[in-house]
Design a protein around this motif. Structure first.
Motif, mmCIF file in Angstrom:
data_model
loop_
_atom_site.group_PDB
_atom_site.id
_atom_site.type_symbol
_atom_site.label_atom_id
_atom_site.label_comp_id
_atom_site.label_asym_id
_atom_site.label_seq_id
_atom_site.Cartn_x
_atom_site.Cartn_y
_atom_site.Cartn_z
ATOM 1 N N SER A 86 5.885 2.029 4.838
ATOM 2 C CA SER A 86 6.193 1.525 3.554
ATOM 3 C C SER A 86 6.216 2.585 2.280
ATOM 4 C CB SER A 86 5.137 0.569 2.531
ATOM 5 O OG SER A 86 3.936 0.780 2.705
ATOM 6 N N SER A 87 6.796 2.570 1.053
ATOM 7 C CA SER A 87 6.737 3.864 0.343
ATOM 8 C C SER A 87 7.114 3.220 -1.122
ATOM 9 C CB SER A 87 7.554 4.833 0.646
ATOM 10 O OG SER A 87 7.856 5.805 -0.501
ATOM 11 N N GLY A 88 6.602 3.628 -2.108
ATOM 12 C CA GLY A 88 6.783 3.254 -3.586
ATOM 13 C C GLY A 88 8.138 3.970 -4.059
ATOM 14 N N TYR A 89 8.728 3.333 -5.188
ATOM 15 C CA TYR A 89 9.751 4.152 -5.827
ATOM 16 C C TYR A 89 9.156 3.957 -7.374
ATOM 17 C CZ TYR A 89 11.012 -0.859 -6.507
ATOM 18 O OH TYR A 89 11.065 -2.191 -6.978
ATOM 19 N N GLY A 90 10.072 4.706 -8.143
ATOM 20 C CA GLY A 90 9.861 5.012 -9.601
ATOM 21 C C GLY A 90 9.923 3.609 -10.488
ATOM 22 N N ASN A 91 8.973 3.433 -11.110
ATOM 23 C CA ASN A 91 9.066 2.058 -11.984
ATOM 24 C C ASN A 91 9.733 2.033 -13.239
ATOM 25 O OD1 ASN A 91 7.138 3.727 -13.462
ATOM 26 N ND2 ASN A 91 5.221 2.483 -13.111
ATOM 27 N N GLY A 169 4.649 13.460 -2.968
ATOM 28 C CA GLY A 169 4.199 12.434 -2.447
ATOM 29 C C GLY A 169 2.527 12.513 -2.191
ATOM 30 N N HIS A 170 2.129 11.286 -2.426
ATOM 31 C CA HIS A 170 0.561 11.046 -2.456
ATOM 32 C C HIS A 170 0.319 9.558 -2.079
ATOM 33 C CE1 HIS A 170 0.748 9.066 -6.251
ATOM 34 N NE2 HIS A 170 1.632 9.955 -6.652
ATOM 35 N N GLN A 171 -0.942 9.492 -1.696
ATOM 36 C CA GLN A 171 -1.441 7.931 -1.261
ATOM 37 C C GLN A 171 -1.053 6.940 -2.536
ATOM 38 O OE1 GLN A 171 -5.782 7.095 -0.860
ATOM 39 N NE2 GLN A 171 -5.721 9.520 -0.667
ATOM 40 N N ALA A 172 -0.927 5.875 -2.227
ATOM 41 C CA ALA A 172 -0.685 4.934 -3.499
ATOM 42 C C ALA A 172 -2.142 4.250 -4.022
ATOM 43 C CB ALA A 172 0.218 3.798 -2.898
ATOM 44 N N ARG A 173 -2.828 5.181 -4.520
ATOM 45 C CA ARG A 173 -4.119 4.814 -4.886
ATOM 46 C C ARG A 173 -4.305 5.453 -6.287
ATOM 47 N NH1 ARG A 173 -9.052 3.852 -1.066
ATOM 48 N NH2 ARG A 173 -9.043 6.114 -0.936
ATOM 49 N N VAL A 218 -1.025 6.468 6.145
ATOM 50 C CA VAL A 218 -0.055 7.076 6.311
ATOM 51 C C VAL A 218 0.126 8.294 5.320
ATOM 52 C CG1 VAL A 218 2.557 7.048 5.915
ATOM 53 C CG2 VAL A 218 1.627 4.934 6.884
ATOM 54 N N SER A 219 -0.417 8.423 4.143
ATOM 55 C CA SER A 219 -0.168 9.631 3.564
ATOM 56 C C SER A 219 -1.017 10.575 4.298
ATOM 57 C CB SER A 219 -1.058 9.565 1.886
ATOM 58 O OG SER A 219 -1.326 10.674 1.429
#
Length: 304
Positions: A86-91, A169-173, A218-219
Motif C-alpha cells: 500500500s501507499s498514500g497519495y497527495g490529499n 517517501g516515509h512511513q505513514a505515521r 514496508v518503510s
C-alpha cells in the motif's frame, strides 16, 4: 499518452504473470515505463541497485475486503521477486479560489505545484535519507522518542522540483502533539528543558501531503533497500496521461477505444481526473498563503 497496450515483449515470463489491471497486478503501461526508466538510469550509471520501484496512483486506497489497496511495486528482476504494497497519495487542498482536494478512496487531482499537497507523476530517483525527531509518545508504558526517516526523491522534467516540494517517501505515521513535559536530560529539550509529547497517528494507505507513504514495516524495508544504493521510482499518471483520460471522458470515448489506462473503479468514482499545472496553481497557493493572518506561535500546554 498512456497507451494501455504499450509493448511488454521483453518482459520475462515470471514478471509477465504479474502484469494486468486486476488486484495485485501492475498495469502494462506502468511496468513498461518503470522498466524503461530503470534501464536508462542503469545505462547512465545512476543506479546499480538490482531492484526498482513503481506506483499506480490511479488505484483505490482500499481493496474490496477493506484491506489497504496495493498500488506500490517493488520489483527485483535478478531475484525474480515482485511485491505489491500500500501507499498514500497527495490529499490536496480546498481553497476559496480552487478546490483541488482528494478524497480518501481515489485520487482525482494531481499537480507539481509547491504547497499543493498533491502527487505528481513521472520519473524519480531515490536520494539520501534524513531522520528527524518528532516528539515523545507512550510505548509499553514508557515515554519514548519518535523518529521518522524521510527518503528524498530527485525528479526530472515535470518532477524536477521534488526537492523544492520536499517530496519523498516515509512511513505513514506522525506524532500529533498534545502537551510538553520536562525532560532536561533529553538531547531534544528546549531551553527550558521541555520536550513535546503526543500520540501516534497511523494513516497507512490513506492520503499524504504529496509524498509517498508506506506502512512502518514496508518503510523500513524500502529504506534499507535503497539507502546508499539509489534506484528509480516511476509514478503513474503523468500530466499527459491525466489530460488524455479527461479528454476521452469529455468526448464520451471509452479508454479502451482510445488506448488509455486508468483504474476502472476509481474512474467511475471520480468522473474524470484533473492535472493542475504549476504555472496556474502556484499563484493561487501563494495568494492564499499571503492572505493568512499572522499569529504568534503558541506554546504547548504542560502535560498533566
Amino acid at each position: 499518452m498512456a497507451l494501455a497496450t504499450e509493448r511488454t515483449e521483453d518482459v520475462p515470463d515470471w514478471l509477465q504473470a504479474h502484469v494486468g489491471t486486476g488486484a495485485g497486478k501492475i498495469a502494462p503501461v506502468v511496468l513498461h515505463r518503470a522498466r524503461a526508466l530503470y534501464q536508462r538510469k542503469l545505462a547512465e550509471g545512476v543506479t546499480r541497485n538490482p531492484c526498482y520501484l513503481a506506483m499506480d496512483a490511479t488505484r483505490p486506497s482500499a481493496a474490496s475486503n477493506g484491506a489497504p489497496g496495493r498500488r506500490f511495486y517493488i520489483i527485483c528482476e535478478a531475484e525474480r521477486t515482485f511485491r505489491t504494497v500500500s501507499s498514500g497519495y497527495g490529499n490536496g487542498r480546498k481553497l476559496q479560489n480552487a478546490n483541488f482536494s482528494n478524497d480518501r478512496h481515489c485520487a482525482k487531482n494531481f499537480s507539481n505545484a509547491e504547497g499543493s499537497k498533491l502527487s505528481a507523476g513521472g520519473a524519480y530517483v531515490t536520494a539520501e535519507t534524513r531522520t528527524s525527531f518528532k516528539g515523545y509518545f507512550t510505548q509499553s508504558g514508557d515515554k519514548t522518542p519518535f523518529y521518522r526517516t524521510f527518503l528524498l526523491f530527485d525528479g526530472e522534467g515535470e518532477t524536477e522540483n521534488a526537492r523544492e516540494r520536499a517530496i519523498g517517501g516515509h512511513q505513514a505515521r506522525f506524532l500529533k502533539w498534545q502537551c510538553r513535559f520536562q525532560n532536561p536530560d533529553s538531547p531534544h529539550a528546549d531551553e527550558a528543558g521541555y520536550v513535546p509529547y503526543g500520540r501516534i497517528v497511523d494513516y497507512t494507505a490513506g492520503r499524504s501531503n504529496g509524498c509517498t507513504t508506506w506502512s512502518q514495516e514496508v518503510s523500513q524495508d524500502i529504506i534499507a533497500l535503497v539507502e546508499g544504493n539509489p534506484t528509480t521510482l516511476y509514478l503513474y499518471p503523468e500530466s499527459g496521461d491525466i489530460n488524455a483520460v479527461a479528454a476521452a471522458k469529455q468526448s464520451g470515448q471509452s479508454l479502451a477505444q482510445a488506448g488509455l489506462y486508468w483504474n476502472a473503479q476509481c474512474l467511475a468514482k471520480i468522473g474524470a481526473p484533473r492535472f493542475w499545472p504549476k504555472a496556474r496553481l502556484q499563484p493561487i497557493i501563494n495568494a492564499w498563503r499571503q492572505s493568512l493572518p499572522k499569529h504568534q506561535p503558541r506554546a504547548l500546554p504542560i502535560c498533566n
